[in-house]
Design an enzyme around this catalytic site. Structure first.
Site, PDB file in Angstrom:
ATOM      1  N   HIS A 157      43.149  39.931 -36.258  1.00 56.17           N
ATOM      2  CA  HIS A 157      43.339  40.456 -34.909  1.00 56.17           C
ATOM      3  C   HIS A 157      44.456  41.496 -34.890  1.00 56.17           C
ATOM      4  O   HIS A 157      45.219  41.627 -35.844  1.00 56.17           O
ATOM      5  CB  HIS A 157      43.669  39.339 -33.923  1.00 56.17           C
TER       6      HIS A 157
ATOM      7  N   LYS B  13      48.541  40.046 -30.889  1.00 50.34           N
ATOM      8  CA  LYS B  13      48.038  38.700 -30.580  1.00 50.34           C
ATOM      9  C   LYS B  13      49.121  37.660 -30.861  1.00 50.34           C
ATOM     10  O   LYS B  13      49.734  37.656 -31.927  1.00 50.34           O
ATOM     11  CB  LYS B  13      46.781  38.387 -31.387  1.00 50.34           C
TER      12      LYS B  13
END
Length: 255
Positions: free
Chosen positions: A144, A148
């Site tokens: 990600h 995040k």
């Protein structure tokens, strides 16, 4: 026209949800919950409020992409003002999970760590492979963007849980997140869950099934967060037709 309230309007997915609703003839952006002033304008018909009761009562369904703490607060108030809920917040602890289950006795709730239909299929297929290739070593890797906050991702944990369940294992007993040093041989029941962070990756999840002489890898790539917003709106249309209970995206897709 379905009146939709957005909880978590300042987040990345929340902003995309608002844009998508405003460009969609089947939805009405009826209410937005904010703690601080929004940095962008909304139609005058949209109720922008810090009051949970006003926020809930203005809409037919609520979509929540916020934080675990905010989701907990929403659920506690929604017990007194029940509304169909679509919750995509990740990182919920056991206490919030229990609150979610209790709240579903008084309202229909769809909870998913990922609103992508492709991830729902990956979850289903992954469990099937885990049950069929019983001798394979399972490793899950997720990537990600650098911003995040939680790791592993909620989606990776959902995938791992489905694989563990398919093998009649308790995930907490077999999950490994990271390996370092002289750790010895891999336990046959281990399910590795690894996390990478960098750039602007919207989301990449791979389930690997590793055997002697061959391996199978199943991968889902999200190329835009818009897929999560579109998926959540599809789930909103579905959840308003359901009875009280806790549902998954797999229930909505009938898979």
């Amino acid at each position: 026209m379905l009146k939709v309230g957005i909880f978590g309007a300042t987040g990345r997915v929340g902003k995309l949800l608002i844009e998508e609703i405003l460009n969609h003839t089947h939805f009405n952006l009826s209410s937005v919950y904010v703690r601080n002033e929004l940095q962008y304008s909304l139609p005058s018909s949209t109720m922008v409020t810090k009051d949970f009761e006003i926020f809930l009562q203005a809409s037919d369904v609520i979509i929540d992409f916020s934080s675990p703490e905010a989701t907990k607060a929403l659920l506690e108030v929604a017990l007194s003002y029940p509304k169909p809920l679509v919750i995509g917040t990740t990182g919920l602890d056991n206490d919030i999970q229990h609150l979610l289950e209790n709240a579903s006795h008084t309202m229909p709730i769809l909870y998913a760590t990922n609103m992508s239909k492709g991830v729902a299929m990956l979850n289903k297929i992954g469990a099937l492979v885990a049950a069929t290739l019983k001798e394979s070593d399972i490793e899950i890797c997720e990537i990600h963007h650098r911003y995040k906050k939680d790791a592993p991702s909620g989606t990776a944990l959902t995938l791992a849980q489905s694989c563990a369940k398919a093998r009649n294992l308790k995930l907490s007993d077999v999950r490994i997140s990271g390996r370092n040093g002289n750790i010895g041989e891999r336990n046959s029941n281990e399910i590795g869950v690894m996390s990478l962070r960098g750039g602007d990756v919207a989301g990449r999840h791979t389930i690997g099934f590793y055997l002697d002489g061959e391996y199978l890898e199943l991968t889902h790539n999200a190329t835009s967060r818009l897929t999560f917003a579109k998926g959540a709106l599809d789930m909103a249309k579905w959840i308003v037709t359901q009875k009280n209970g806790l549902y998954s995206i797999e229930d909505a897709l009938e898979i």
